[in-house]
Write a protein that holds these residues in place. Structure first.
Motif, PDB file in Angstrom:
ATOM      1  N   SER A 154      -9.217 -35.934  23.242  1.00 34.79           N
ATOM      2  CA  SER A 154      -8.927 -35.065  24.382  1.00 34.79           C
ATOM      3  C   SER A 154      -7.421 -34.823  24.434  1.00 34.79           C
ATOM      4  O   SER A 154      -6.656 -35.315  23.599  1.00 34.79           O
ATOM      5  CB  SER A 154      -9.414 -35.707  25.687  1.00 34.79           C
ATOM      6  OG  SER A 154      -8.724 -36.911  25.953  1.00 34.79           O
ATOM      7  N   SER A 155      -6.992 -34.063  25.438  1.00 36.16           N
ATOM      8  CA  SER A 155      -5.580 -33.705  25.548  1.00 36.16           C
ATOM      9  C   SER A 155      -4.712 -34.857  26.044  1.00 36.16           C
ATOM     10  O   SER A 155      -3.492 -34.759  26.023  1.00 36.16           O
ATOM     11  CB  SER A 155      -5.422 -32.510  26.493  1.00 36.16           C
ATOM     12  OG  SER A 155      -5.931 -32.832  27.788  1.00 36.16           O
ATOM     13  N   ASN A 156      -5.333 -35.945  26.474  1.00 35.37           N
ATOM     14  CA  ASN A 156      -4.567 -37.081  26.984  1.00 35.37           C
ATOM     15  C   ASN A 156      -3.903 -37.850  25.850  1.00 35.37           C
ATOM     16  O   ASN A 156      -4.315 -37.780  24.686  1.00 35.37           O
ATOM     17  CB  ASN A 156      -5.476 -38.024  27.775  1.00 35.37           C
ATOM     18  CG  ASN A 156      -6.053 -37.373  29.016  1.00 35.37           C
ATOM     19  OD1 ASN A 156      -6.949 -36.547  28.918  1.00 35.37           O
ATOM     20  ND2 ASN A 156      -5.539 -37.723  30.176  1.00 35.37           N
ATOM     21  N   LEU A 157      -2.883 -38.600  26.228  1.00 36.61           N
ATOM     22  CA  LEU A 157      -2.263 -39.502  25.273  1.00 36.61           C
ATOM     23  C   LEU A 157      -3.318 -40.461  24.744  1.00 36.61           C
ATOM     24  O   LEU A 157      -4.165 -40.945  25.494  1.00 36.61           O
ATOM     25  CB  LEU A 157      -1.117 -40.274  25.945  1.00 36.61           C
ATOM     26  CG  LEU A 157      -0.245 -41.139  25.032  1.00 36.61           C
ATOM     27  CD1 LEU A 157       0.587 -40.262  24.108  1.00 36.61           C
ATOM     28  CD2 LEU A 157       0.669 -42.042  25.865  1.00 36.61           C
TER      29      LEU A 157
ATOM     30  N   ASN B 229       5.356 -49.895  24.831  1.00 34.02           N
ATOM     31  CA  ASN B 229       5.986 -48.873  23.995  1.00 34.02           C
ATOM     32  C   ASN B 229       4.997 -47.817  23.526  1.00 34.02           C
ATOM     33  O   ASN B 229       5.311 -47.030  22.628  1.00 34.02           O
ATOM     34  CB  ASN B 229       6.647 -49.537  22.779  1.00 34.02           C
ATOM     35  CG  ASN B 229       7.746 -50.481  23.169  1.00 34.02           C
ATOM     36  OD1 ASN B 229       8.535 -50.198  24.074  1.00 34.02           O
ATOM     37  ND2 ASN B 229       7.819 -51.627  22.505  1.00 34.02           N
ATOM     38  N   ASP B 230       3.810 -47.803  24.150  1.00 34.73           N
ATOM     39  CA  ASP B 230       2.752 -46.852  23.773  1.00 34.73           C
ATOM     40  C   ASP B 230       2.347 -46.985  22.315  1.00 34.73           C
ATOM     41  O   ASP B 230       2.011 -46.006  21.643  1.00 34.73           O
ATOM     42  CB  ASP B 230       3.186 -45.408  24.071  1.00 34.73           C
ATOM     43  CG  ASP B 230       3.168 -45.104  25.565  1.00 34.73           C
ATOM     44  OD1 ASP B 230       2.401 -45.768  26.286  1.00 34.73           O
ATOM     45  OD2 ASP B 230       3.929 -44.228  26.005  1.00 34.73           O
ATOM     46  N   GLU B 231       2.360 -48.217  21.822  1.00 39.88           N
ATOM     47  CA  GLU B 231       1.868 -48.503  20.480  1.00 39.88           C
ATOM     48  C   GLU B 231       0.538 -49.250  20.604  1.00 39.88           C
ATOM     49  O   GLU B 231       0.409 -50.185  21.396  1.00 39.88           O
ATOM     50  CB  GLU B 231       2.877 -49.333  19.697  1.00 39.88           C
ATOM     51  CG  GLU B 231       4.170 -48.582  19.410  1.00 39.88           C
ATOM     52  CD  GLU B 231       5.163 -49.409  18.625  1.00 39.88           C
ATOM     53  OE1 GLU B 231       5.814 -48.849  17.728  1.00 39.88           O
ATOM     54  OE2 GLU B 231       5.291 -50.614  18.919  1.00 39.88           O
TER      55      GLU B 231
ATOM     56  N   ASP C 263       6.639 -33.272  13.593  1.00 41.66           N
ATOM     57  CA  ASP C 263       6.814 -34.323  12.585  1.00 41.66           C
ATOM     58  C   ASP C 263       7.687 -35.461  13.078  1.00 41.66           C
ATOM     59  O   ASP C 263       7.731 -36.526  12.465  1.00 41.66           O
ATOM     60  CB  ASP C 263       7.413 -33.738  11.305  1.00 41.66           C
ATOM     61  CG  ASP C 263       8.774 -33.105  11.553  1.00 41.66           C
ATOM     62  OD1 ASP C 263       8.884 -32.301  12.504  1.00 41.66           O
ATOM     63  OD2 ASP C 263       9.724 -33.411  10.815  1.00 41.66           O
ATOM     64  N   ILE C 264       8.400 -35.266  14.191  1.00 41.65           N
ATOM     65  CA  ILE C 264       9.240 -36.340  14.728  1.00 41.65           C
ATOM     66  C   ILE C 264       8.619 -36.989  15.960  1.00 41.65           C
ATOM     67  O   ILE C 264       9.252 -37.825  16.594  1.00 41.65           O
ATOM     68  CB  ILE C 264      10.656 -35.826  15.060  1.00 41.65           C
ATOM     69  CG1 ILE C 264      10.593 -34.738  16.133  1.00 41.65           C
ATOM     70  CG2 ILE C 264      11.365 -35.346  13.818  1.00 41.65           C
ATOM     71  CD1 ILE C 264      11.954 -34.299  16.635  1.00 41.65           C
ATOM     72  N   SER C 265       7.392 -36.603  16.292  1.00 47.77           N
ATOM     73  CA  SER C 265       6.718 -37.223  17.432  1.00 47.77           C
ATOM     74  C   SER C 265       6.434 -38.687  17.108  1.00 47.77           C
ATOM     75  O   SER C 265       5.845 -38.986  16.057  1.00 47.77           O
ATOM     76  CB  SER C 265       5.415 -36.496  17.746  1.00 47.77           C
ATOM     77  OG  SER C 265       5.664 -35.155  18.120  1.00 47.77           O
ATOM     78  N   PRO C 266       6.823 -39.605  17.971  1.00 48.65           N
ATOM     79  CA  PRO C 266       6.665 -41.031  17.649  1.00 48.65           C
ATOM     80  C   PRO C 266       5.217 -41.481  17.543  1.00 48.65           C
ATOM     81  O   PRO C 266       4.932 -42.479  16.899  1.00 48.65           O
ATOM     82  CB  PRO C 266       7.381 -41.734  18.810  1.00 48.65           C
ATOM     83  CG  PRO C 266       7.378 -40.739  19.931  1.00 48.65           C
ATOM     84  CD  PRO C 266       7.470 -39.395  19.288  1.00 48.65           C
ATOM     85  N   ASN C 267       4.292 -40.748  18.154  1.00 44.70           N
ATOM     86  CA  ASN C 267       2.890 -41.157  18.133  1.00 44.70           C
ATOM     87  C   ASN C 267       2.052 -40.353  17.143  1.00 44.70           C
ATOM     88  O   ASN C 267       0.818 -40.415  17.186  1.00 44.70           O
ATOM     89  CB  ASN C 267       2.282 -41.038  19.530  1.00 44.70           C
ATOM     90  CG  ASN C 267       2.306 -39.606  20.059  1.00 44.70           C
ATOM     91  OD1 ASN C 267       3.231 -38.859  19.765  1.00 44.70           O
ATOM     92  ND2 ASN C 267       1.309 -39.229  20.845  1.00 44.70           N
TER      93      ASN C 267
END
Length: 732
Positions: free
Chosen positions: A411-414, A426-428, A344-348
């Motif tokens: 898939s398992s990738n980001l 920022n991976d947004e 629940d605290i994962s930013p993505n």
């Protein structure tokens, strides 16, 4: 300042160096050589619990309730107990006192001042005070005797110090007399004498200002309560001059004894140690850049699952719990299938859930209807070949080009690595672009919760329903490209309020309706407005002239009517404007000749009339000029030869008359010239015939008997019959 509890009136009076109510006043403490202060001394802040009356009296140098009188006004021992009197001691010491006074000039002692005492025995006058302090209060004329008795006590100090045993012996001999040589009663000896030099850390009451501990200096600052204390000053031959200090309301305890200071100091020390440890750990790690933590590999706990679901509901509402909905399928994938096992605290968590919801909503609820790079059968099988839709090199058609080594969705990738997804540093997510991937269903409005999204490019798919108004909530969105789908309905009114929007492309949906509102003029940043191939109607608002950044506008293949706004001439950055295949009427505005950057101008088919303004021939950057199937009449001006960059000149199906200008031969880039179905006459200029570079290049009305336009030596590629409106190739 007043502390936790209130002091009663008597205690307050004592703390101010005055006798309690209903008793006569006693002179308070004063500095050497100064008179007693006329105003009461300010009370110090009270600490802890309230002092009882006896404790207050003792701490202020006053007699406790029902206790024997003190040595002198303003002084007493801690215990307050009496000791046996020793009148002989005063007789022995008296002569020494007189001699000492003559030699050193000892000044009279000030009432109310006290020195630090010791554990040695001392002779204290009590009975001679004649009823406590009445001598001072009622008989001020006896004050000299009072000073004399105090001087004899100083003498007693010296005598006792030099020969304690002798004093004891003489004390026994004179005990029966119990009188001074003046015939007055002698004060009883108490446990400790505040006038004797300190030989230990015995604490005594100091004047009216509290307790002190064996000082070795002139004045002692208060320890906890900020009270000033009268301290004896050591002079030559071990004589003492008493002095008194008044309470300073602004005084504070020494910094190192301040409790708050000690607390802050400890906190600083702990913080310093923590910093040292952190620095040590950082140094030990070799100064490597912080890396994101590894995602959990186990399923979340029940409490954590509840928090995750709550987050999902904040994004997609109660549909998260409705079985079979895209939101519910995305929920189950995040909790049970996703190899990342986000917490629940994962930013993505938000964006990964929203992309999963988008996939299930556009792939037949997970039936993998996407053309390429959909959900893998094996979560670890993330690689795919993407079929990318590209325009052919000649711009005539679209083809699919395979692109290897792309990453599948779900898939398992980001998620930032999934095909068609672009993220910032920022991976947004900032961009979503997937053309021609057979996406179906309605467009999921939840995608608007991706607040950082600035680019939506989902053209050439099969979306149905309405364009969601929630897209207008994406304040960073600069591009909406949904052309060639199957959307219907009108454009949401909120879209026209998106002042950051730079491109709106809803063309080719064939079912969108409505009008262009006057609020279109508020889209200050708009550079591209494309609504072609739909059923929009109504007039073109004059507010289009406010779109000063507009460069491309394709409004063809609709049902717009009315006149062409002259305000379009204000759009000086306009490069491409297409108004063909509408119901526009009126004359062609000459203001269009102000659009000096224009390269593509398409005004027909429409119901416009009049002549072609000469100003249009000044658009020397034109590459595509189309005015066909209109009611435009008049001649084609020789000025048309100025348009030397033209690639296509389409003036078919009008009422143009005269001959075809020979100046067209200057258009060395011309690949297509359509002059047929007009009222031209004469001979096709040889200069124009020499430009023919493709089989369909030159078309005119060269059928008939006689033909309206004569093309010699097969100059014309296609000849048309004006009467039948049939066109045939010359080869036929």
């Amino acid at each position: 300042s007043k502390g936790d509890n209130d002091l009663d009136e008597d205690a307050v009076a004592k703390n101010r160096g005055r006798r309690p109510a209903k008793a006569a006043a006693v002179p308070g403490p004063q500095a050497v050589g100064a008179s007693e202060p006329s105003s009461p001394i300010s009370l110090p802040a009270k600490v802890g619990n309230a002092l009882d009356q006896d404790a207050v009296a003792k701490n202020r140098g006053r007699r406790p309730a029902k206790a024997p009188a003190a040595v002198a006004p303003g002084a007493q021992t801690i215990s307050g107990e009496e000791t046996p009197t020793d009148p002989a001691a005063f007789q022995i010491a008296e002569q020494d006192v007189k001699e000492k006074k003559k030699r050193s000039g000892v000044p009279a002692l000030t009432p109310g001042a006290v020195t630090v005492g010791s554990t040695a025995g001392a002779v204290v006058a009590k009975e001679s005070l004649k009823g406590d302090d009445r001598m001072i209060e009622d008989k001020p004329e006896d004050f000299d005797d009072y000073q004399a008795r105090l001087a004899r006590k100083i003498s007693l100090q010296e005598k006792t110090t030099s020969d304690d045993s002798d004093i004891q012996r003489k004390s026994v001999e004179l005990d029966s007399k119990n009188l001074t040589e003046d015939g007055e009663p002698v004060d009883k000896v108490m446990d400790s004498d505040p006038f004797l030099p300190a030989t230990s850390n015995e604490v005594v009451v100091g004047a009216d200002h509290g307790i002190v501990t064996n000082p070795s200096y002139e004045f002692v600052s208060p320890e906890d309560n900020g009270l000033a204390v009268a301290i004896a000053i050591e002079e030559e031959e071990e004589l003492f001059l008493p002095a008194a200090l008044e309470y300073d309301p602004d005084s504070k305890p020494p910094l190192y004894k301040n409790r708050r200071f000690r607390l802050y100091a400890m906190l600083c020390i702990v913080l310093f140690i923590a910093l040292v440890v952190a620095a040590s750990v950082g140094a030990a790690s070799g100064g490597e850049k912080y890396a994101p933590r590894e995602p959990p590999t186990t399923a979340p706990t029940s409490d954590e699952t509840g928090r995750i679901i709550a987050i999902m509901k904040s994004l997609a509402g109660e549909q998260v719990e409705v079985e079979g909905t895209p939101a519910n399928m995305a929920r189950n994938w995040i909790l049970n299938v996703d190899p990342l096992r986000l917490s629940d605290i994962s930013p993505n968590l938000d964006q990964r859930f929203l992309l999963a919801l988008f996939y299930f909503a556009t792939s037949g609820k997970g039936d993998d209807t996407w053309l390429s790079c959909g959900q893998p059968g094996d979560p670890d099988d993330s690689s795919c070949t993407y079929s990318e839709l590209q325009l052919t090199s000649d711009g005539a058609d679209f083809i699919y080009v395979p692109l290897e080594e792309r990453v599948r969705w779900l898939s398992s990738n980001l998620e930032c690595k999934w095909n068609g997804v672009l993220c910032d540093d920022n991976d947004e997510i900032i961009r979503l672009e997937l053309f021609g991937q057979n996406m179906t269903g309605t467009f999921p409005s939840e995608l608007a919760k991706l607040s950082t999204l600035s680019w939506i490019g989902l053209a050439f798919n099969e979306f149905t329903g309405k364009v969601p108004s929630e897209l207008a909530d994406l304040r960073r969105l600069i591009l909406i490209d949904l052309h060639y789908n199957m959307f219907s309905g009108s454009i949401p009114s909120k879209i026209w309020d998106m002042d950051n929007l730079q491109s709106l492309n809803l063309g080719g949906n064939f079912g969108m309706t409505g009008t262009i509102p006057t609020t279109v003029g508020t889209l200050n940043a708009l550079k591209g407005l494309h609504l072609f191939d739909n059923d929009f109607d109504g007039s073109l608002p004059t507010e289009l002239g406010l779109l000063t950044h507009l460069a491309y506008s394709r409004l063809s293949e609709n049902a717009f009517d009315g006149n062409i706004p002259t305000e379009l001439g204000m759009l000086t950055q306009l490069v491409d404007i297409r108004l063909d295949n509408n119901n526009l009427k009126g004359e062609i505005p000459s203001q269009l000749g102000l659009l000096s950057d224009l390269s593509d101008l398409r005004l027909g088919p429409n119901a416009i009339n009049g002549t072609i303004p000469d100003e249009l021939y000044d658009l020397t950057r034109l590459e595509y000029f189309q005015i066909d199937f209109t009611d435009v009449s008049g001649e084609l001006s020789p000025k048309v030869g100025q348009l030397t960059k033209l690639d296509q000149l389409r003036v078919r199906g009008n009422q143009l008359t005269g001959t075809i200008p020979t100046e067209i031969g200057k258009m060395t880039n011309l690949r297509l010239g359509h002059f047929h179905l007009n009222q031209f006459s004469g001979i096709m200029p040889e200069e124009v015939c020499d430009l023919s570079i493709n089989p369909d290049f030159l078309q005119t009305d060269c059928f008939g008997d006689p033909p309206p336009v004569i093309c010699e030596s097969s100059c014309c590629d296609v000849c048309c019959d004006r009467a039948t409106r049939v066109c045939l190739s010359q080869d036929e």
